[in-house]
Design an enzyme around this catalytic site. Structure first.
Site, PDB file in Angstrom:
ATOM      1  CD  GLU A  56      -2.928   1.025   2.390  1.00  0.00           C
ATOM      2  OE1 GLU A  56      -2.852   0.095   3.215  1.00  0.00           O
ATOM      3  OE2 GLU A  56      -3.872   1.845   2.367  1.00  0.00           O
ATOM      4  CG  ASN A 203      -9.558  -1.624   1.542  1.00  0.00           C
ATOM      5  OD1 ASN A 203      -9.225  -2.759   1.845  1.00  0.00           O
ATOM      6  ND2 ASN A 203      -9.395  -0.594   2.371  1.00  0.00           N
ATOM      7  CD  GLU A 204     -10.317  -2.422   6.137  1.00  0.00           C
ATOM      8  OE1 GLU A 204     -10.323  -1.321   6.702  1.00  0.00           O
ATOM      9  OE2 GLU A 204      -9.639  -3.393   6.533  1.00  0.00           O
ATOM     10  CE1 TYR A 273      -3.552  -5.964   9.081  1.00  0.00           C
ATOM     11  CE2 TYR A 273      -5.841  -5.299   8.890  1.00  0.00           C
ATOM     12  CZ  TYR A 273      -4.558  -5.357   8.366  1.00  0.00           C
ATOM     13  OH  TYR A 273      -4.295  -4.800   7.134  1.00  0.00           O
ATOM     14  CD  GLU A 330      -6.218  -4.608   4.356  1.00  0.00           C
ATOM     15  OE1 GLU A 330      -6.134  -4.239   5.546  1.00  0.00           O
ATOM     16  OE2 GLU A 330      -6.609  -3.866   3.431  1.00  0.00           O
ATOM     17  CD  GLN A 379       0.239  -2.507   3.839  1.00  0.00           C
ATOM     18  OE1 GLN A 379       0.981  -1.916   3.084  1.00  0.00           O
ATOM     19  NE2 GLN A 379      -0.921  -1.961   4.257  1.00  0.00           N
TER      20      GLN A 379
END
Ligand code: AHR
Length: 525
Positions: A56, A203-204, A273, A330, A379
């Site tokens: 990103e 995204n999201e 996460y 992610e 990432q």
């Protein structure tokens, strides 16, 4: 089994251990684990896209980590640093998700094409408020993908971009026609279209991508998707990944699966996460932690299994044939940033604990290979659970990098059922399995068994019965270190590094593994 040799290796393993933390000293020694590997009953193929990565425009992932510019003294090829490319090539990275993340929903692709000096600048509002000069755009990203030998996974802008903008970006990248957009690409130096096999539609969208309700997103998905054309229809179909849930938001998955026909999407994403504390305000340090934080981190990682299981079950209702893949695009650890660094840059160190996290997550993805079609660690360079750290011309490979390197043998291999009976690793009245295991058979017939020992204090014996393997030899590599928080730094880049593993012995169909504490092992049979 050679008992003498086996006992000797266990004893040696214990002798080499550091003093046990106080909380662990009174623990009873766990009995060993047993495992049956059923190679005669292969399961689904482990999609190699499970080993995808994510880059990103955030902190020093792109700028400094990948892109240094053509005039940099750091050795580079057309502005992309050679040391990072060489390291990533070793991982056989199947795809890279770009340009975000939250950044993707503010990214306007036309700002990142044409002569660099004339590119439009913008403020990266999510990540540090820094000025983004767009010197790394579509052409540079595609060049990077070609240099590391991977496929692009483009994340399109739904939050602040138009349908027309997404449609035209796809045409710019993938059309070979004599059309204004394909000709613009040619004018900017790239004659032939690129292949874009994967596209995320936003995204999201439940958060930074527009704070949408799932109903609104589902309708938007249908609309944007309609205008994403397969300009290279005869060669391939662009796999479209719908924006999925935030962790345990099962309603999101229910609604999107209800409202978007299975024929209109190829994947649905999931983001999850690992935070040691589970608290976004104080997540915990990447390097300064005790055994309780080690344990909590691994316990929180294992929640991935529950999430994948439950989201898959919801998807099964509308898609029993599993045509839509779950794409965990992610995942990884998220700690407090390193002291003194920009809080918006998400720069964190990476220790042996992160290697264990990576091994556990991969085993979960393999276990669900019938549904999990892809995953992207967050990432790639200098951000969150990164593969690579850079500082100017210096580079260090992280323990997580080494798990990706050891586990690449699982990419595209047939998963093999593993029946595991493991003791628990217990801390403060809570427990997780001490051993995690996964196996696969590759195209050449080689069987690989990966094992993780989550217990930082106690080695374990794993007694395996191999069914249908016909193995004559066993070789292996191990990743471990004396300290839970062992890490690689620019001054000491090889502290955590895989070495040959000699703790596995084969006697006919019986494999015995002396699995050291806090270790990741890959065996080849
Ligand atoms: O990976 C960092 C950020 O985490 C991404 O930009 C966003 O999608 C997620 O919230």
């Amino acid at each position: 089994m050679n008992t003498t040799k086996h006992l000797l290796s266990l004893t040696l393993g214990l002798a080499l251990l550091p003093a046990l933390p106080v909380g662990a000293q009174n623990l009873p020694a766990p009995s060993g684990a047993t495992l049956v590997l059923k190679a005669g009953e292969p399961g689904p193929v482990i999609n190699r896209n499970i080993y995808g990565q994510f880059a990103e425009h955030l902190g020093h992932c792109i700028y400094g980590g990948i892109w240094v510019g053509e005039n940099s003294p750091i050795p580079n090829t057309r502005g992309i640093r050679n040391d990072v490319v060489a390291a990533l090539r070793e991982l056989h990275v199947p795809n890279v998700r770009w340009p975000g993340g939250c950044f993707a929903d503010e990214y306007h692709w036309r700002d990142g094409i044409g002569p660099r000096a004339q590119r439009f600048k913008m403020i990266n509002t999510h990540w540090g408020g820094v000025v983004e000069d767009n010197s790394f755009g579509t052409h540079e990203f595609m060049d990077f993908c070609e240099q590391i030998g991977t496929e692009p996974y483009i994340c399109g802008n739904v939050g602040s971009g138009t349908v027309q903008e997404m449609m035209e970006w796809i045409e710019y990248m993938t059309s070979d026609a004599d059309s204004p957009l394909a000709n613009l690409r040619r004018k900017n130096g790239h004659d032939k279209p690129w292949k874009v096999p994967y596209l995320a539609v936003g995204n999201e969208s439940w958060g930074c991508g527009g704070n949408m309700r799932p109903e609104f997103y589902a309708d938007n998905y249908r609309r944007y998707n309609t205008f994403v054309k397969d300009y290279n229809r005869s060669n391939y179909h662009i796999q479209r990944i719908a924006g999925g849930s935030n962790g345990q938001d099962y309603n999101w998955t229910e609604v999107v699966m209800d409202m978007v026909p299975v024929s209109q999407m190829n994947g649905l994403s999931l983001h999850w996460y690992t935070l040691p504390t589970g608290d976004w305000k104080k997540k915990g340090s990447a390097t300064e932690f005790d055994e309780a934080a080690w344990f909590a981190t691994l316990r929180n990682t294992l929640r991935m299994d529950e999430l994948v299981t439950k989201h898959s079950a919801i998807m099964d209702k509308r898609d029993p044939e599993k045509r839509v893949g779950l794409v965990v695009d992610e995942w990884g650890t998220w700690y407090d940033v390193e002291p003194g660094t920009n809080p918006g840059f998400l720069y964190q160190q990476n220790t042996l604990r992160d290697a264990i996290v990576a091994g556990l997550n991969f085993h979960i993805f393999h276990k669900h290979a019938d549904r999990v079609a892809g995953a992207n660690i967050a990432q790639m360079v200098n951000v969150l659970q990164t593969m690579i750290l850079t500082d100017g011309p210096k580079m260090a490979l992280t323990p997580t990098y080494w798990v990706f390197e050891m586990y690449k043998v699982h990419q595209g291999a047939a998963s093999l059922p593993v029946e595991l009976n493991t003791p628990d690793y217990v801390v403060g009245g809570d427990k997780i399995p001490a051993v995690s295991a996964s196996a696969s058979r590759d195209a050449k017939g080689k069987v690989h068994l990966s094992l993780v020992n989550t217990n930082p204090n106690q080695p374990l014996t794993v007694s395996c019965r191999l069914e249908g393997v016909g193995a004559k030899t066993v070789t292996g590599r191990i990743l471990t270190a004396p300290a839970m928080n062992a890490r690689n730094t620019f001054d000491s880049p090889d502290t955590v590094h895989p070495v040959a593993f000699t703790g596995a012995t084969l006697d006919g169909a019986t494999l015995t593994v002396a699995l050291p504490a806090k270790s990741v092992v890959i065996l080849e049979l």
